[in-house]
Each structure stands twice: as structure tokens, then as C-alpha cells.
Design a protein around this motif. Structure first.
Motif, PDB file in Angstrom:
ATOM      1  N   THR A   1      -0.300   2.932   1.146  1.00 29.04           N
ATOM      2  CA  THR A   1      -0.071   1.873   2.133  1.00 29.04           C
ATOM      3  C   THR A   1       0.089   2.467   3.525  1.00 29.04           C
ATOM      4  O   THR A   1      -0.459   1.947   4.506  1.00 29.04           O
ATOM      5  CB  THR A   1       1.178   1.068   1.756  1.00 29.04           C
ATOM      6  OG1 THR A   1       0.996   0.493   0.453  1.00 29.04           O
ATOM      7  CG2 THR A   1       1.428  -0.058   2.761  1.00 29.04           C
TER       8      THR A   1
ATOM      9  N   GLN B   1      -2.174   1.795   6.915  1.00 25.09           N
ATOM     10  CA  GLN B   1      -1.522   1.338   8.150  1.00 25.09           C
ATOM     11  C   GLN B   1      -1.830   2.301   9.304  1.00 25.09           C
ATOM     12  O   GLN B   1      -2.089   1.869  10.432  1.00 25.09           O
ATOM     13  CB  GLN B   1      -0.011   1.226   7.926  1.00 25.09           C
ATOM     14  CG  GLN B   1       0.385   0.072   7.011  1.00 25.09           C
ATOM     15  CD  GLN B   1       1.853   0.090   6.639  1.00 25.09           C
ATOM     16  OE1 GLN B   1       2.551   1.115   6.785  1.00 25.09           O
ATOM     17  NE2 GLN B   1       2.358  -1.050   6.126  1.00 25.09           N
TER      18      GLN B   1
ATOM     19  N   GLU C   1      -5.372   1.709  10.462  1.00 22.01           N
ATOM     20  CA  GLU C   1      -5.490   0.496  11.280  1.00 22.01           C
ATOM     21  C   GLU C   1      -4.949   0.734  12.681  1.00 22.01           C
ATOM     22  O   GLU C   1      -5.526   0.241  13.672  1.00 22.01           O
ATOM     23  CB  GLU C   1      -4.751  -0.649  10.596  1.00 22.01           C
ATOM     24  CG  GLU C   1      -5.450  -1.143   9.324  1.00 22.01           C
ATOM     25  CD  GLU C   1      -4.677  -2.244   8.617  1.00 22.01           C
ATOM     26  OE1 GLU C   1      -5.321  -3.150   8.045  1.00 22.01           O
ATOM     27  OE2 GLU C   1      -3.425  -2.196   8.629  1.00 22.01           O
ATOM     28  N   ARG C   2      -3.850   1.496  12.790  1.00 19.66           N
ATOM     29  CA  ARG C   2      -3.322   1.789  14.130  1.00 19.66           C
ATOM     30  C   ARG C   2      -4.311   2.635  14.928  1.00 19.66           C
ATOM     31  O   ARG C   2      -4.527   2.414  16.123  1.00 19.66           O
ATOM     32  CB  ARG C   2      -1.979   2.514  14.015  1.00 19.66           C
ATOM     33  CG  ARG C   2      -0.804   1.618  13.637  1.00 19.66           C
ATOM     34  CD  ARG C   2       0.527   2.309  13.878  1.00 19.66           C
ATOM     35  NE  ARG C   2       0.642   3.533  13.082  1.00 19.66           N
ATOM     36  CZ  ARG C   2       1.157   3.573  11.860  1.00 19.66           C
ATOM     37  NH1 ARG C   2       1.584   2.457  11.282  1.00 19.66           N
ATOM     38  NH2 ARG C   2       1.246   4.717  11.207  1.00 19.66           N
TER      39      ARG C   2
ATOM     40  N   VAL D   1      -7.491  -2.147  14.829  1.00 19.26           N
ATOM     41  CA  VAL D   1      -7.934  -3.393  14.201  1.00 19.26           C
ATOM     42  C   VAL D   1      -7.254  -3.523  12.850  1.00 19.26           C
ATOM     43  O   VAL D   1      -6.767  -2.543  12.272  1.00 19.26           O
ATOM     44  CB  VAL D   1      -9.468  -3.443  14.012  1.00 19.26           C
ATOM     45  CG1 VAL D   1     -10.187  -3.362  15.348  1.00 19.26           C
ATOM     46  CG2 VAL D   1      -9.935  -2.331  13.074  1.00 19.26           C
ATOM     47  N   ARG D   2      -7.222  -4.759  12.325  1.00 19.93           N
ATOM     48  CA  ARG D   2      -6.714  -4.992  10.984  1.00 19.93           C
ATOM     49  C   ARG D   2      -7.891  -4.952  10.013  1.00 19.93           C
ATOM     50  O   ARG D   2      -8.906  -5.616  10.205  1.00 19.93           O
ATOM     51  CB  ARG D   2      -6.020  -6.357  10.905  1.00 19.93           C
ATOM     52  CG  ARG D   2      -5.208  -6.566   9.622  1.00 19.93           C
ATOM     53  CD  ARG D   2      -4.402  -7.857   9.651  1.00 19.93           C
ATOM     54  NE  ARG D   2      -5.271  -9.033   9.596  1.00 19.93           N
ATOM     55  CZ  ARG D   2      -5.539  -9.802  10.645  1.00 19.93           C
ATOM     56  NH1 ARG D   2      -5.001  -9.530  11.833  1.00 19.93           N
ATOM     57  NH2 ARG D   2      -6.325 -10.857  10.519  1.00 19.93           N
TER      58      ARG D   2
ATOM     59  N   ASP E   1      -6.566  -8.346   4.979  1.00 22.43           N
ATOM     60  CA  ASP E   1      -5.634  -9.469   4.985  1.00 22.43           C
ATOM     61  C   ASP E   1      -5.014  -9.546   3.596  1.00 22.43           C
ATOM     62  O   ASP E   1      -5.718  -9.419   2.583  1.00 22.43           O
ATOM     63  CB  ASP E   1      -6.357 -10.794   5.296  1.00 22.43           C
ATOM     64  CG  ASP E   1      -6.760 -10.895   6.761  1.00 22.43           C
ATOM     65  OD1 ASP E   1      -6.040 -10.329   7.605  1.00 22.43           O
ATOM     66  OD2 ASP E   1      -7.800 -11.529   7.037  1.00 22.43           O
ATOM     67  N   ARG E   2      -3.692  -9.767   3.552  1.00 21.29           N
ATOM     68  CA  ARG E   2      -3.019  -9.902   2.257  1.00 21.29           C
ATOM     69  C   ARG E   2      -3.276 -11.290   1.676  1.00 21.29           C
ATOM     70  O   ARG E   2      -3.294 -12.287   2.399  1.00 21.29           O
ATOM     71  CB  ARG E   2      -1.526  -9.645   2.409  1.00 21.29           C
ATOM     72  CG  ARG E   2      -1.197  -8.180   2.702  1.00 21.29           C
ATOM     73  CD  ARG E   2       0.292  -7.897   2.547  1.00 21.29           C
ATOM     74  NE  ARG E   2       0.562  -6.474   2.690  1.00 21.29           N
ATOM     75  CZ  ARG E   2       0.490  -5.593   1.699  1.00 21.29           C
ATOM     76  NH1 ARG E   2       0.149  -6.001   0.480  1.00 21.29           N
ATOM     77  NH2 ARG E   2       0.769  -4.325   1.901  1.00 21.29           N
TER      78      ARG E   2
ATOM     79  N   THR F   1     -11.175  -7.797   6.093  1.00 20.22           N
ATOM     80  CA  THR F   1     -11.471  -8.592   7.281  1.00 20.22           C
ATOM     81  C   THR F   1     -12.929  -8.337   7.667  1.00 20.22           C
ATOM     82  O   THR F   1     -13.613  -7.485   7.093  1.00 20.22           O
ATOM     83  CB  THR F   1     -10.551  -8.190   8.431  1.00 20.22           C
ATOM     84  OG1 THR F   1     -10.825  -6.821   8.788  1.00 20.22           O
ATOM     85  CG2 THR F   1      -9.079  -8.345   8.055  1.00 20.22           C
TER      86      THR F   1
ATOM     87  N   GLY G   1     -13.093  -4.904   8.638  1.00 22.22           N
ATOM     88  CA  GLY G   1     -13.040  -4.057   7.456  1.00 22.22           C
ATOM     89  C   GLY G   1     -14.375  -3.949   6.765  1.00 22.22           C
ATOM     90  O   GLY G   1     -14.750  -2.871   6.258  1.00 22.22           O
TER      91      GLY G   1
END
Length: 297
Positions: free
Chosen positions: A35, A39, A42-43, A47-48, A51-52, A60, A63
Motif C-alpha cells: 500500500t 501511495q 501516486e505522490r 495522480v490517483r 479508486d477504492r 482510474t 491508471g
């Protein structure tokens, strides 16, 4: 942008499973470090990527795009070590091969076939150069191997790859154009069309010795065989040419065998510099040394 292989592999695993827990099991790790990897990724990207959802995650739009590139990078890295070893062993790469215009008729096709068999994944670049220019290019490592006429300068390695007899090219209306029996050079009363000493020193010296410098000195001089045959066709004289050139079949020119007393062969050699760092050349050179015993085919 600093991306790690662990992050890319972790991202691809989560994208495949759409679940952090299953992806962690697939990677033989626990879920919290995985995890944190995603994270951090993404930082870094800003961008993300996921999505959970109620039971896991979904990619996304960003992604989806990043997944395509991540898979491509990992695929390239997977084959990179083997590709690197193959290049170091000379199985891949580029060979820059030079040849003379006359040599192209004699041996180039067979030589390229041999190169293709021995180094099938190597790319070949071809250049036409007269032998003196080839020796200079070899010394400067501008080409890897040349198909040249002797003499071979000191410092080069070479292998004989072809030998053939000389034949006499005469105008179609010449008295010697008729008949099947071999002809003697003393029967040729016309001037000879000779090779230029600047462009074809080897053939110039051989032919001058065969017919006598006094007859050769007053002849037309040419460095390219097509030019010589054009002069023969025009009735300006006769020419001694390597047998392979008969394949040109120029209209208005006939080819006659030479009497055994006048017969003479000419040779062509594969030549390279031992200082070349090209692994593909070193691999081919090993095969060329076998040619001494087996020939090109």
C-alpha cells in the motif's frame, strides 16, 4: 522523476488483481508495504491510480494509461539482460561491409548468404568502395569488413573468399568473336582497354604483366568494368575481365576463354582490422577462418 522497479511491479500486480491483499500474496509480501509503495507512486506521479471499491480497487483513467507503460517498461527490462549478452557475444548488432564493383558480381551474394547464416540477427550496412579506399576505411574503423583485392597491407587480417579466371571481352564484330576454341593473347592485335592503376591497381598490374606494358600503356584506361565493357562494345579494344563479369551480358560484347598458356586467376579477400571492437565482427571472423577450409557455401 524517481520511480522504482518495486513500485512498478507492485502497481502491475494490484492492477492485475484489483485487490491489495491478493496482490501482496502474489508478490510474497504483506499488504502494508505494498500500500505504501502505491501511495508513494501516486505522490510521485501527482495522480490517483486506483479508486477504492467495496471489495477492492479499480483503475482510474490515469491508471489505465500508466499500466500500459509500466508493462512495457517491465517487459523491456525482462529481455534487456539477454539482449545485452547477445550483443556482447556478437549475435546482434551491425556489420558495415564494403565491396568493390567487380567483387559484387563475383562473391557479394554468396558472402551475404554466409553472413546471414552465421549471424542471422545482425543488421548489414553495405558500401561500394575501391580496395584502397576500403583499406583506409578499415584503418579508421569506418567499416567493419571489406571485400578487397590484394595486396593486403600489413596489420590487417584477411581470408581468401574467391578465385576466378580472367576471360577476354571482345567487340561482337571482332574477328576473335567467332569460334569456341580458347584464344591466345598474341592473336589480339587491337589495343587493350586496361584498368586504371589508381582505381584498380591489382588488376592493372596483372593485366599489364600478361599482355606486356608496351601494349598496355597505349590502351584506354578505366576503373569500372561497366565503362570498360562500353568501350569494348564501341570497338575501341579488347579487355581482360574476371569471369564473373560475364553475367552482365552486355549487348555487342562477346567473351572468349584464354589459352592455357595465358590463363591467369584473380582473387578476392575478406579483410578486417584486428583492432575493431565490434563483437559482431569478431563472431564473423571466427566463421571466416573456417572459410579457408570449407569455402563460402
Amino acid at each position: 522523476m524517481d520511480l522504482s522497479l518495486q513500485q512498478l511491479r507492485g502497481f502491475v500486480a494490484v492492477a492485475a488483481e484489483l485487490h491489495y491483499g491478493r496482490a501482496a500474496q502474489r508478490l510474497n509480501m504483506t499488504q502494508p508495504p505494498l500500500t505504501r509503495q502505491i501511495q508513494g507512486l501516486e505522490r510521485t506521479l501527482g495522480v490517483r491510480l486506483f479508486d477504492r471499491t467495496g471489495r477492492g480497487v479499480r483503475l482510474t483513467a490515469a491508471g489505465d494509461v500508466f499500466l500500459e507503460h509500466a508493462r512495457r517498461v517491465l517487459a523491456l527490462l525482462e529481455v534487456a539482460p539477454d539482449a545485452t549478452r547477445r550483443a556482447a557475444e556478437g549475435q546482434t548488432g551491425t556489420l558495415r561491409i564494403a565491396f568493390t564493383a567487380i567483387g559484387a558480381y563475383a562473391v557479394l551474394a554468396d558472402f551475404l548468404t554466409m553472413v546471414g547464416k552465421r549471424t542471422p540477427a545482425v543488421t548489414v550496412e553495405l558500401t561500394e568502395l575501391v580496395s584502397p579506399a576500403q583499406f583506409e576505411a578499415l584503418a579508421n574503423l569506418e567499416i567493419d569488413i571489406g571485400l578487397v583485392r590484394p595486396p593486403i597491407p600489413a596489420g590487417f587480417e584477411s581470408v581468401l573468399v574467391h578465385s576466378e579466371d580472367l576471360v577476354l571481352a571482345v567487340p561482337a564484330d571482332h574477328p576473335l568473336a567467332v569460334g569456341e576454341s580458347p584464344v591466345a593473347l598474341v592473336d589480339v592485335t587491337d589495343d587493350y582497354i586496361g584498368y586504371s592503376p589508381e582505381g584498380s591497381q591489382y588488376l592493372h598490374d596483372i593485366c599489364a604483366a600478361m599482355i606486356g606494358m608496351d601494349r598496355y600503356a597505349v590502351s584506354q584506361l578505366a576503373s569500372q568494368v561497366p565503362t570498360m565493357l562500353a568501350l569494348v562494345r564501341a570497338g575501341l579494344g579488347c579487355a581482360l575481365i574476371p569471369r564473373s563479369i560475364m553475367a552482365m551480358r552486355v549487348e555487342g560484347v562477346r567473351y572468349r576463354e584464354l589459352d592455357a598458356a595465358d590463363a591467369h586467376s584473380v582473387t578476392l579477400h575478406a579483410c578486417w582490422s584486428p583492432d575493431s571492437p565490434n563483437p559482431a565482427l569478431q563472431r564473423l571472423a571466427e566463421s571466416l577462418r573456417e572459410v579457408r577450409a570449407t569455402g563460402l557455401t
